[in-house]
Design an enzyme around this catalytic site. Structure first.
Site, PDB file in Angstrom:
ATOM      1  N   THR B 185     -61.851   6.195 -42.280  1.00  0.00           N
ATOM      2  CA  THR B 185     -60.566   6.097 -41.591  1.00  0.00           C
ATOM      3  C   THR B 185     -60.818   6.232 -40.092  1.00  0.00           C
ATOM      4  O   THR B 185     -61.825   6.802 -39.671  1.00  0.00           O
ATOM      5  CB  THR B 185     -59.628   7.229 -42.044  1.00  0.00           C
ATOM      6  OG1 THR B 185     -60.252   8.469 -41.675  1.00  0.00           O
ATOM      7  CG2 THR B 185     -59.444   7.212 -43.538  1.00  0.00           C
ATOM      8  N   GLU B 329     -57.317   3.746 -47.230  1.00  0.00           N
ATOM      9  CA  GLU B 329     -57.295   4.427 -48.528  1.00  0.00           C
ATOM     10  C   GLU B 329     -56.700   3.556 -49.636  1.00  0.00           C
ATOM     11  O   GLU B 329     -56.752   3.931 -50.815  1.00  0.00           O
ATOM     12  CB  GLU B 329     -56.473   5.720 -48.429  1.00  0.00           C
ATOM     13  CG  GLU B 329     -57.098   6.819 -47.575  1.00  0.00           C
ATOM     14  CD  GLU B 329     -56.735   6.700 -46.091  1.00  0.00           C
ATOM     15  OE1 GLU B 329     -56.380   5.590 -45.636  1.00  0.00           O
ATOM     16  OE2 GLU B 329     -56.804   7.726 -45.403  1.00  0.00           O
ATOM     17  N   LYS B 434     -39.467  18.206 -37.690  1.00  0.00           N
ATOM     18  CA  LYS B 434     -38.587  18.889 -38.629  1.00  0.00           C
ATOM     19  C   LYS B 434     -37.821  19.958 -37.871  1.00  0.00           C
ATOM     20  O   LYS B 434     -38.343  21.027 -37.576  1.00  0.00           O
ATOM     21  CB  LYS B 434     -39.392  19.478 -39.782  1.00  0.00           C
ATOM     22  CG  LYS B 434     -40.041  18.368 -40.601  1.00  0.00           C
ATOM     23  CD  LYS B 434     -40.758  18.880 -41.833  1.00  0.00           C
ATOM     24  CE  LYS B 434     -41.397  17.693 -42.566  1.00  0.00           C
ATOM     25  NZ  LYS B 434     -42.197  18.101 -43.724  1.00  0.00           N
ATOM     26  N   TRP B 439     -34.791  15.936 -40.334  1.00  0.00           N
ATOM     27  CA  TRP B 439     -35.955  15.207 -39.839  1.00  0.00           C
ATOM     28  C   TRP B 439     -35.554  14.312 -38.671  1.00  0.00           C
ATOM     29  O   TRP B 439     -34.596  13.549 -38.760  1.00  0.00           O
ATOM     30  CB  TRP B 439     -36.566  14.336 -40.944  1.00  0.00           C
ATOM     31  CG  TRP B 439     -37.274  15.130 -42.013  1.00  0.00           C
ATOM     32  CD1 TRP B 439     -37.161  16.471 -42.245  1.00  0.00           C
ATOM     33  CD2 TRP B 439     -38.200  14.617 -42.975  1.00  0.00           C
ATOM     34  NE1 TRP B 439     -37.958  16.838 -43.297  1.00  0.00           N
ATOM     35  CE2 TRP B 439     -38.610  15.723 -43.776  1.00  0.00           C
ATOM     36  CE3 TRP B 439     -38.735  13.363 -43.251  1.00  0.00           C
ATOM     37  CZ2 TRP B 439     -39.508  15.593 -44.828  1.00  0.00           C
ATOM     38  CZ3 TRP B 439     -39.626  13.225 -44.298  1.00  0.00           C
ATOM     39  CH2 TRP B 439     -40.014  14.335 -45.079  1.00  0.00           C
TER      40      TRP B 439
END
Lengths: 542, 542
Positions: B185, B329, B434, B439
């Site tokens: 990654t 992934e 948050k 959110w």
């Protein structure tokens, strides 16, 4: 070194989840003769859960075989989803088998439940008492169940079972290599033999059918499987449609040209699969009535060689037939005869009349005497062998092990492979005549003989010969009132095949014996010849 | 009950055999700046066998990692085939990583060989001495190898190695779950992490990419992977092309708009994959020069959200961009944003600007606080989780195990799912703020801020807050000469988002820090804030 990828199994449960959840609004239509009844994939998903719960309640708690004796319809799809996904094994019974074969395979597979369409009760009833392992019979739709009584089985109504079962089912985790479904070969040589598909093989076959070189299926498609769901998974079309989020149209028992054409005009399928004889009838009907088949973008066709005239006839009405080849043992789709990209004219036709190119993932080769692998040169002829993740590696209970070796299936088909992967089949291996080290194609001799104006049918088999090991015997059915002789037929052939291939032995018969699925039953002819039951004209020395 | 199907593994060897044998005449073209050099798949097959033999001779006899430091070209494809098929593991090094990251991943993966394009020697040379496990460096093509000397590695010429190796290789039988390739990654949060693909995952991903709902690839296609082969398998395009018998066109190092357009005009690809910024440049160049992109039937685009204006711009020149979503992934293709079949106008656009529908075989869900699975109603927002046979279940050496639970990968992306399976991403999970149980989307605030005429760039991160747990901090780069204040920007936002989402904390910075692949590096901003390295205007109480 192992990968870090998830160990996620390839199962029919995944196909069901994708179709019924991600594509839940897509519809499956089942023809009723003058219209269609419809259910969404989401509804089919709930009904599959109810079916699984109901079967569990009947005692299906392991890998018991649940047989279907059904046409292509929504309920058959529900069984296709519920039975394998609950861990049991779907056994699709072929309606067209002879009664003794039906009894044989139901007992051989040890079927525990049979789900039967109401309209098929008259076919099932006579054989049901001999299906020893069957405990439960579940009847779908209308139909007089009286003939089923007295067979010692518990009878149930499909809809009542579903209504009494919970709308959700705890689908188990399944090993992808475990059995999902069974199908028996039609048995032209001896007893039918069982092929046991795995979840993995069904998944990979379905995914492969969706790729661009196969059917290129997408959510823009409406798929009509005319080929029966009791015959080699209906070529994988139902599962592939769900993986693609494509709509399904099911013909139920309406398989004649007229209702099929009406169904096509009403439901406008884009992909429809059936054997050549059905498409011949559809083409004739369409020409007579000026029907509209324009919704079809692709018509996979197989089961027997597709005549070029049929393909050209469909080309004329703007519908593309693509020949596919396979067998029960190959799930079944193994090759497809798309013309190579950009090919036109003769080159395109040479590809289209072949059996096609092998699907990616499978490997195919041609093997000669002594299991020597032959060149892919478009000339060397031998038996075709195939391997891959949706190819059978054995028969149920390990019958006929000689069909398998070194991880390859001997297909029993004889032909050649071109350098670019196109396969041309010329014969069944058992029908090839090996004369003095050379191979004679019985199919080629038959095709030439059947082109004679006085010949209705002709079957050629190899019979023992002292000098040449084997020589062709031609059994001919002549037109009523015709008076053609063996010598005249031999003369007719002599313009068409090399002299050494001309049969010496001739028999005139009333009819060529057939198997339950209508193929020439050559083993009967060989036996009759061996037992002296044929009146043979011997032209040796001519 | 076990099936009777062959236990045939799903491997890259099968992809190689199909491409190089059944489709041996198909060509791969590599751009040279003013034309293309070409090889047939059959030639690539022989060269892959020679490469495997040569690597064996260098001591690669197990699952050693063979790294590539290469552009997209024929030789890279040869490594894609040879390395996994010989049982070793291909590790594609990302040229664009920072030097210390390159060293880290080469050592972490324990690379034994590096194959490097001659043109990339200047990039590799400075870091090579620190790649401790590397023993051999194989140089492809021209290039001054002097900078590689003195690093203590054995240097080889790729072509000389191939010329000295036998033209055939005894490809081993491979367990489909064993490692085939590694990719790291890009590491926006901490060190890069290794994903180890299996043969099985690569095979299934490639087959899936060929289906009608993905790219519908067939032998009629010519595929141009602009997306680098060192970046998540070039979206699986090279393997998928070989499975489809499609031709390949490789751009090598010519990734600017002008050479790409010339390549497209000359080689006429039908499918081409790249990130949005490249297509923006190509579109601009095409408009300026009246270039011809008409060969393209489908342009998969991903890596970051695809602007609607870009899709509309391509629509105007008759080329269809389809957004795809995935990550290292996920192999990487997980969703594709085709409009639903038959959809037009607003409905089609709503689908096209989403991240799309999950590919069949994968399952996706949205999870809220406390790992509660949320409804697929197009509204409930949570973290997206995914599972399936080409999804990572762990990182190499089990790093960061918190990203995996119950067989699902936490993608780190936040969004919602519609009832018909379309996913809309709104944020990265780590970038969501948050605040008092609600959110706040940092991406939404950034987009609004960057629409202000005086703002060049804006990055919003969550910072600790005594009362609300977390509150947004806006870091803004303003146009030279502009004199906009924090209060004015807050006022500007107040017309666009709810009041409780308005940031109190503001910083004016010279530039937003970026990762090696050009993404906002928010962890640097958070750290600077924590260390007091930002001059913050606090508007609390306003």
């Amino acid at each position: 070194m192992w990968s870090t990828m998830q160990d996620f199994p390839l199962t029919i449960t995944t196909i069901m989840r994708y179709g019924t959840q991600v594509c839940g609004a897509v519809e499956i239509a089942t023809w009723t003769g003058d219209g269609a009844r419809r259910r969404s994939y989401a509804e089919v998903g709930e009904r599959a859960a109810r079916l699984a719960g109901a079967l569990r309640a009947l005692g299906v708690d392991g890998d018991q075989r649940v047989a279907t004796f059904m046409w292509n319809n929504t309920e058959h799809l529900e069984a296709y989803l519920a039975v394998p996904s609950m861990g049991a094994v779907l056994h699709t019974l072929n309606l067209r088998l002879f009664p003794d074969q039906l009894v044989y395979i139901a007992n051989h597979a040890e079927d525990y439940v049979v789900i039967v369409d109401g309209s098929l009760i008259p076919l099932l009833a006579p054989v049901l008492p001999q299906m020893k392992t069957v405990r439960h019979v579940v009847v779908v739709g209308e139909g007089d169940t009286a003939p089923l009584e007295g067979a010692g089985k518990e009878l149930h109504s499909y809809e009542e079972l579903l209504a009494g079962a919970p709308p959700e089912f705890a689908w188990p985790e399944i090993d992808e290599r475990s059995a999902a479904a069974m199908c028996y070969t039609s048995g032209t040589t001896g007893n039918p033999k069982g092929v046991v598909y795995s979840h993995r093989s069904a998944y990979l076959h379905s995914l492969s059918v969706c790729t661009g070189n196969a059917l290129g299926m997408s959510d823009a498609d409406v798929v009509l499987p005319v080929v029966p769901m009791f015959h080699a998974n209906a070529w994988g079309l139902p599962y592939a449609a769900m993986l693609a989020g494509a709509a399904l149209v099911m013909p139920d028992r309406f398989l004649q040209a007229e209702p099929l054409v009406k169904l096509i005009e009403a439901e406008r399928p884009t992909v429809a699969g059936a054997v050549p004889t059905i498409w011949s009838d559809v083409l004739r009907y369409t020409r007579e009535h000026g029907s509209d088949l324009s919704s079809l973008r692709l018509v996979p066709c197989g089961g027997s060689a597709v005549p070029e005239a049929l393909m050209r006839g469909f080309d004329e009405i703007g519908v593309r037939i693509v020949q596919a080849w396979g067998m029960t043992e190959t799930s079944p789709v193994a090759t497809m005869a798309h013309a190579p990209a950009g090919a036109e004219g003769e080159r395109a036709w040479r590809a289209r009349v072949s059996q096609g190119r092998v699907l990616a993932g499978l490997e195919i080769r041609v093997v000669g005497d002594g299991d020597v692998v032959l060149a892919n040169d478009g000339e060397a002829v031998g038996e075709v062998e195939i391997r891959g993740p949706w190819i059978t590696g054995a028969y149920h209970r390990d019958e006929d092990p000689g069909r398998f070796h070194d991880g390859w299936l001997r297909t029993g088909d004889v032909g050649n492979l071109s350098a670019d992967g196109y396969m041309v089949l010329t014969d069944r291996a058992k029908d090839v005549i090996k004369s003095g080290g050379e191979w004679i194609s019985s199919v080629e001799l038959e095709n030439h003989l059947m082109a004679h104006p006085d010949v209705i049918e002709a079957a050629v088999v190899g019979v023992p010969d002292d000098r040449w090991q084997e020589r062709p015997l031609a059994s001919v059915v002549v037109r009523e009132g015709a008076s053609v002789t063996a010598a005249q037929l031999r003369e007719f052939l002599s313009d068409r095949v090399p002299k050494w291939q001309l049969p010496e032995r001739w028999a005139f018969i009333a009819e060529v014996p057939k198997t339950s699925v209508g193929k020439f039953d050559k083993k009967v002819l060989r036996r009759r010849y061996a037992e002296g039951g044929l009146e043979v004209h011997d032209l040796t020395g001519f």
